[in-house]
Enzyme design. Structure first.
Site, PDB file in Angstrom:
ATOM      1  N   TRP A 137     -15.417  11.231 -13.858  1.00 28.85           N
ATOM      2  CA  TRP A 137     -14.614  11.019 -12.655  1.00 28.85           C
ATOM      3  C   TRP A 137     -14.079  12.307 -12.068  1.00 28.85           C
ATOM      4  CZ3 TRP A 137      -9.643  12.770 -12.833  1.00 28.85           C
ATOM      5  CH2 TRP A 137      -9.052  12.932 -14.083  1.00 28.85           C
TER       6      TRP A 137
ATOM      7  N   TRP B 173     -19.605  10.282 -20.952  1.00 31.08           N
ATOM      8  CA  TRP B 173     -20.085  10.544 -19.595  1.00 31.08           C
ATOM      9  C   TRP B 173     -21.442  11.230 -19.659  1.00 31.08           C
ATOM     10  CZ3 TRP B 173     -17.249   7.916 -16.386  1.00 31.08           C
ATOM     11  CH2 TRP B 173     -15.873   7.808 -16.567  1.00 31.08           C
TER      12      TRP B 173
ATOM     13  N   TRP C  62      -9.060   7.904  -8.621  1.00 32.40           N
ATOM     14  CA  TRP C  62     -10.317   8.128  -9.328  1.00 32.40           C
ATOM     15  C   TRP C  62     -10.238   7.589 -10.750  1.00 32.40           C
ATOM     16  CZ3 TRP C  62     -15.200   9.130  -8.265  1.00 32.40           C
ATOM     17  CH2 TRP C  62     -15.507   9.570  -6.975  1.00 32.40           C
TER      18      TRP C  62
ATOM     19  N   ASN D 193     -11.012   2.829   2.819  1.00 27.25           N
ATOM     20  CA  ASN D 193     -10.616   2.600   1.429  1.00 27.25           C
ATOM     21  C   ASN D 193     -11.571   1.682   0.679  1.00 27.25           C
ATOM     22  OD1 ASN D 193      -8.589   2.841  -0.785  1.00 27.25           O
ATOM     23  ND2 ASN D 193      -8.484   0.636  -0.485  1.00 27.25           N
TER      24      ASN D 193
ATOM     25  N   GLU E 221       0.837  -1.201   0.000  1.00 29.87           N
ATOM     26  CA  GLU E 221       0.000   0.000   0.000  1.00 29.87           C
ATOM     27  C   GLU E 221       0.874   1.253   0.000  1.00 29.87           C
ATOM     28  OE1 GLU E 221      -3.342   0.169  -0.365  1.00 29.87           O
ATOM     29  OE2 GLU E 221      -3.159  -1.975  -0.728  1.00 29.87           O
TER      30      GLU E 221
ATOM     31  N   TRP F 285       1.785   1.567  -3.545  1.00 23.64           N
ATOM     32  CA  TRP F 285       0.763   2.171  -4.413  1.00 23.64           C
ATOM     33  C   TRP F 285       0.834   3.694  -4.336  1.00 23.64           C
ATOM     34  CZ3 TRP F 285      -2.175   0.461  -8.271  1.00 23.64           C
ATOM     35  CH2 TRP F 285      -3.198   1.291  -8.734  1.00 23.64           C
TER      36      TRP F 285
END
Length: 491
Positions: A370, A316, A393, A352, A285, A288
């Protein structure tokens, strides 16, 4: 007036700490009078102003930092304005011969720092920058062809194969005394009150204050609590929103109140030689986070431009004001989404697992761009940073690097039944349905006695089918490519 005595400036940005602060440590080695400055820069080109929740955190973090600096014999100078101008003025006031900072990785920030470094060289000032906030700087981890990685797993494998991150450096016990302007008067400082970082009329920060302890001491307390508890079962606990199963270090890392090097080596000290696989999951993590910064380094417009250019053609749908407002306010009718959005508003943070479900609902069930979600999270998260927020996102939307597959649509009912089976998390943040039993609470619209809680704004099946059709149309429009069927998984 006497000429200013030679001195050093340490310019703090996203590194609001004394512990493991290379720029500050170098200033101690120089031994010259020292000015420590934080600049609230909302005017330099491309610099993104902080959101409301982050401004609240910054106020309290700077308060804590000023106290720590004072205890070490120094002081925190606050200035507001374009950093290039402020640094020039401060160097003239203090007779600075050394300008020190820890590196940043966003495009506008790097351009600004490069310009200041060039100015310093032209004016006989030695400017030096240091690695402080990333374990692996973006240009040090590249593919075989020399480019940035686009997939996390090989990226993180390359990081861990490159060697152990350096050990952290302890905070200095004392710091050089503050530099003096004209050898007589200390450099002037703004006050935090003048910056108006805290919310008023209304003051919505009560939940943030009850949840967090901004500052370096709070960061180390949070790490200690994590290592003594949740870290040992992180692999499973991190998915259960109704328990304290995560580190909650993200805002402290975002503001640099603790360094990733300190976190890395404290993990090593508490769990020698990876005694538990949960520690390895937590390290990934941290990885990331590093991956997101590498993405931003290579794509400075990550918050506004699709990482995958084919998504520029994605259709969208503009959500209605009622739909967007329902999502923002936690009134979509889907308890897991709503609990998460209310947790976000109350505490400035969201679990999360729930972030993924809430984001998926916006971009797939509502088919909203987004960027609408990214902007809302930027304003309401205490841990919103310029890399992780847009990268995550875009991951959910499918437009980003190593993205979630287009057919992955998180079903908020399935997710809450699986990860909050007893409804503990739902009850904490949605009092309207807290009386329901463990079976009914996940689908309250099926019960006849629900009062004060809205019906779903969209149907899950219909909105999923619309999303799949829209994503498949994008794939069908790719030159030489037919749209596959793809499984309709729901997380």
């Amino acid at each position: 007036m006497a000429s200013p005595v030679a001195s050093s400036i340490v310019w703090l940005r996203d590194d609001l700490r004394l512990d493991d602060n290379p720029a500050l440590s170098h200033a101690v080695e120089l031994g010259l009078p020292l000015t420590v400055v934080y600049i609230l820069d909302e005017e330099s080109p491309g610099i993104r102003p902080l959101g409301g929740a982050a401004r609240w955190w910054l106020h309290h973090s700077l308060t804590a930092l000023a106290g720590a600096l004072a205890e070490a014999g120094s002081a925190l100078i606050l200035r507001r304005g374009p950093a290039s101008r402020v640094i020039r003025d401060l160097a003239a006031e203090t007779g600075a011969k050394h300008l020190l900072w820890n590196r940043r990785y966003g495009g506008p920030e790097r351009s600004l720092d490069a310009d200041i470094k060039a100015w310093a060289a032209e004016n006989g000032i030695e400017a030096a920058s240091f690695q402080a906030n990333l374990l692996f700087e973006p240009w040090t981890i590249t593919t075989g062809s020399g480019g940035p990685y686009k997939v996390f797993t090989p990226y993180w494998r390359a990081c861990t194969a490159s060697g152990e991150p350096r050990p952290p450096v302890d905070a200095p016990a004392t710091l050089p005394s503050p530099a003096a302007a004209g050898s007589k008067n200390p450099a002037g400082s703004d006050t935090l009150a003048e910056w108006s970082l805290l919310p008023v009329l209304p003051d919505w920060s009560g939940g943030l204050a009850a949840t967090w302890e901004p500052g370096e001491a709070g960061a180390h307390n949070r790490l200690e609590d994590f290592l003594d508890g949740p870290a040992q079962e992180y692999g499973t606990g991190r998915d259960i929103p109704g328990v304290e199963g995560t580190s909650r270090l993200s805002p402290h890392l975002r503001f640099g109140e603790i360094s990733p090097f300190r976190v890395w080596h404290e993990l090593r000290r508490h769990f020698p030689r990876e005694a538990t696989p949960d520690v390895g999951i937590f390290r990934s993590e941290l990885g990331w986070r590093e991956f997101c910064w590498q993405l931003l380094y290579a794509n400075p417009r990550l918050a506004t431009r699709n990482y995958r250019p084919d998504f520029d053609r994605f259709e969208w749908q503009q959500p209605t004001a009622a739909e967007l407002g329902a999502w923002q306010q936690g009134r979509t009718g889907y308890p897991l989404v709503d609990a998460g959005m209310r947790q976000l508003w109350q505490t400035g943070w969201m679990h999360n697992r729930v972030r993924m479900a809430a984001a998926s609902f916006l971009v797939k069930n509502l088919l909203a761009d987004w960027r609408l979600g990214e902007a809302w999270f930027w304003d309401t998260l205490v841990d919103a940073d310029a890399a992780s927020n847009p990268a995550n996102w875009q991951w959910v939307a499918g437009s980003g690097a190593d993205a979630s597959p287009y057919f992955r649509i998180f079903n908020p009912v399935t997710q809450s039944k699986k990860f909050d089976a007893e409804g503990r998390y739902l009850r904490e943040f949605i009092p309207e349905i807290a009386h329901m039993d463990r079976r009914a609470i996940h689908e309250p619209w099926k019960e006849p006695d629900v009062q004060g809680y809205p019906a779903p704004v969209v149907g899950l099946r219909e909105s999923r089918e619309r999303a799949l059709a829209t994503y498949q149309k994008l794939r069908a429009d790719e030159p030489g490519r037919e749209a596959p069927g793809g499984p309709e998984i729901s997380g």
